[in-house]
Design a protein around this motif. Structure first.
Motif, PDB file in Angstrom:
ATOM      1  N   UNK A 166      35.994  -6.832  36.669  1.00  0.00           N
ATOM      2  CA  UNK A 166      36.028  -6.816  38.125  1.00  0.00           C
ATOM      3  C   UNK A 166      34.676  -7.322  38.611  1.00  0.00           C
ATOM      4  N   UNK A 167      34.653  -7.941  39.782  1.00  0.00           N
ATOM      5  CA  UNK A 167      33.387  -8.362  40.362  1.00  0.00           C
ATOM      6  C   UNK A 167      32.486  -7.132  40.447  1.00  0.00           C
ATOM      7  N   UNK A 168      31.270  -7.252  39.962  1.00  0.00           N
ATOM      8  CA  UNK A 168      30.333  -6.138  39.907  1.00  0.00           C
ATOM      9  C   UNK A 168      30.111  -5.624  38.493  1.00  0.00           C
ATOM     10  N   UNK A 169      31.028  -5.914  37.584  1.00  0.00           N
ATOM     11  CA  UNK A 169      30.877  -5.480  36.205  1.00  0.00           C
ATOM     12  C   UNK A 169      30.135  -6.542  35.395  1.00  0.00           C
ATOM     13  N   UNK A 170      29.547  -6.102  34.293  1.00  0.00           N
ATOM     14  CA  UNK A 170      28.806  -6.987  33.404  1.00  0.00           C
ATOM     15  C   UNK A 170      29.687  -7.406  32.239  1.00  0.00           C
ATOM     16  N   UNK A 171      29.662  -8.703  31.945  1.00  0.00           N
ATOM     17  CA  UNK A 171      30.357  -9.253  30.788  1.00  0.00           C
ATOM     18  C   UNK A 171      29.297  -9.613  29.754  1.00  0.00           C
ATOM     19  N   UNK A 172      29.506  -9.203  28.519  1.00  0.00           N
ATOM     20  CA  UNK A 172      28.617  -9.568  27.428  1.00  0.00           C
ATOM     21  C   UNK A 172      29.282 -10.663  26.610  1.00  0.00           C
ATOM     22  N   UNK A 173      28.631 -11.812  26.526  1.00  0.00           N
ATOM     23  CA  UNK A 173      29.108 -12.926  25.708  1.00  0.00           C
ATOM     24  C   UNK A 173      28.345 -12.888  24.389  1.00  0.00           C
ATOM     25  N   UNK A 174      29.065 -13.030  23.288  1.00  0.00           N
ATOM     26  CA  UNK A 174      28.454 -12.997  21.969  1.00  0.00           C
ATOM     27  C   UNK A 174      28.952 -14.188  21.173  1.00  0.00           C
ATOM     28  N   UNK A 175      28.026 -14.840  20.529  1.00  0.00           N
ATOM     29  CA  UNK A 175      28.370 -15.988  19.683  1.00  0.00           C
ATOM     30  C   UNK A 175      27.499 -15.928  18.442  1.00  0.00           C
ATOM     31  N   UNK A 207      23.083 -18.435  13.807  1.00  0.00           N
ATOM     32  CA  UNK A 207      22.398 -18.494  15.101  1.00  0.00           C
ATOM     33  C   UNK A 207      23.166 -17.613  16.077  1.00  0.00           C
ATOM     34  N   UNK A 208      22.671 -16.406  16.311  1.00  0.00           N
ATOM     35  CA  UNK A 208      23.382 -15.451  17.156  1.00  0.00           C
ATOM     36  C   UNK A 208      22.845 -15.486  18.581  1.00  0.00           C
ATOM     37  N   UNK A 209      23.761 -15.481  19.536  1.00  0.00           N
ATOM     38  CA  UNK A 209      23.413 -15.424  20.951  1.00  0.00           C
ATOM     39  C   UNK A 209      24.173 -14.263  21.579  1.00  0.00           C
ATOM     40  N   UNK A 210      23.465 -13.448  22.357  1.00  0.00           N
ATOM     41  CA  UNK A 210      24.076 -12.353  23.115  1.00  0.00           C
ATOM     42  C   UNK A 210      23.542 -12.461  24.541  1.00  0.00           C
ATOM     43  N   UNK A 211      24.464 -12.546  25.503  1.00  0.00           N
ATOM     44  CA  UNK A 211      24.099 -12.745  26.898  1.00  0.00           C
ATOM     45  C   UNK A 211      24.889 -11.775  27.771  1.00  0.00           C
ATOM     46  N   UNK A 212      24.213 -11.092  28.703  1.00  0.00           N
ATOM     47  CA  UNK A 212      24.887 -10.271  29.707  1.00  0.00           C
ATOM     48  C   UNK A 212      24.953 -11.057  31.007  1.00  0.00           C
ATOM     49  N   UNK A 213      26.159 -11.169  31.571  1.00  0.00           N
ATOM     50  CA  UNK A 213      26.359 -11.906  32.818  1.00  0.00           C
ATOM     51  C   UNK A 213      27.049 -10.980  33.811  1.00  0.00           C
ATOM     52  N   UNK A 246      24.996 -14.172  40.874  1.00  0.00           N
ATOM     53  CA  UNK A 246      25.103 -14.152  39.417  1.00  0.00           C
ATOM     54  C   UNK A 246      23.751 -13.770  38.826  1.00  0.00           C
ATOM     55  N   UNK A 247      23.774 -12.882  37.839  1.00  0.00           N
ATOM     56  CA  UNK A 247      22.585 -12.548  37.068  1.00  0.00           C
ATOM     57  C   UNK A 247      22.915 -12.769  35.599  1.00  0.00           C
ATOM     58  N   UNK A 248      22.053 -13.511  34.914  1.00  0.00           N
ATOM     59  CA  UNK A 248      22.235 -13.809  33.494  1.00  0.00           C
ATOM     60  C   UNK A 248      21.013 -13.279  32.744  1.00  0.00           C
ATOM     61  N   UNK A 249      21.261 -12.433  31.734  1.00  0.00           N
ATOM     62  CA  UNK A 249      20.191 -11.868  30.917  1.00  0.00           C
ATOM     63  C   UNK A 249      20.458 -12.243  29.465  1.00  0.00           C
TER      64      UNK A 249
END
Length: 185
Positions: free
Chosen positions: A51-60, A65-71, A100-103
């Motif tokens: 839902x708008x307002x929640x954080x999605x964590x993308x993991x690859x 080569x590991x990437x973890x991003x909170x959007x 949008x906030x990306x960490x």
């Protein structure tokens, strides 16, 4: 001649496997404000819906080569004109502006407003609008672990398309052309 063909086939197979090791779907999960998982993708589906307002964590994790991003996507607002004295009007109905906030938690990530799309309930996809009056805009920024960026993304869409619409974020790396997660409006 047969040995050359077999050697070529073996080399092609190794190359394909090495290139394929980095492909596949970017994983995604959704968390609420308390950090607990509130909704994850169905087992057969790797695309989380928040839902708008929640954080999605993308993991690859590809080729070591590991990437973890909170959007986080918040503050969905509609406008019939860009802010400012000389703001333009939308061509398709309304401007839909979101914060949008990306960490970047691990690895590196290219935060970019073009990573986001608006997807209407009927499947119609809209790219971001060039509406410079919505400040501060999210600019393309290369992030390393521990860094973050924030800004607005804007879409020019028919007002009727917003109900049931979703904001899509694309996957990481080789998954740049695949949906990684959605925020329901």
């Amino acid at each position: 001649m047969r040995k050359i063909h077999l050697a070529g086939l073996a080399a092609l197979t190794v190359f394909s496997l090495a290139c394929g090791a980095g492909s596949g779907n970017t994983g995604s999960s959704v968390t609420g404000g308390d950090g607990k998982s509130v909704e994850a993708a169905a087992p057969q589906e790797s695309t989380a819906v928040a839902k708008v307002g929640q954080t999605v964590t993308l993991t690859r994790d590809g080729l070591g080569d590991k990437t973890v991003v909170d959007v986080t996507v918040t503050n969905a607002q509609q406008s019939t004109k860009e802010p400012g004295d000389y703001g333009s009007k939308p061509e398709h109905g309304v401007f839909l502006a979101l914060d949008v906030t990306v960490v970047c938690k691990e690895g590196t990530y290219d935060a970019n407003p073009f990573n986001f799309k608006f997807v209407a309930k009927d499947g119609t996809v809209s790219e971001g609008a060039f509406a410079s009056g919505f400040k501060p805009a999210l600019h393309a920024t290369d992030l390393s672990a521990g860094q973050k960026v924030a800004g607005k993304i804007v879409f020019d869409v028919p007002q009727a398309a917003i109900a049931g619409g979703r904001i899509q974020i694309d996957g990481i790396g080789l998954d740049y052309d695949k949906p990684a997660a959605y925020w329901a409006l």
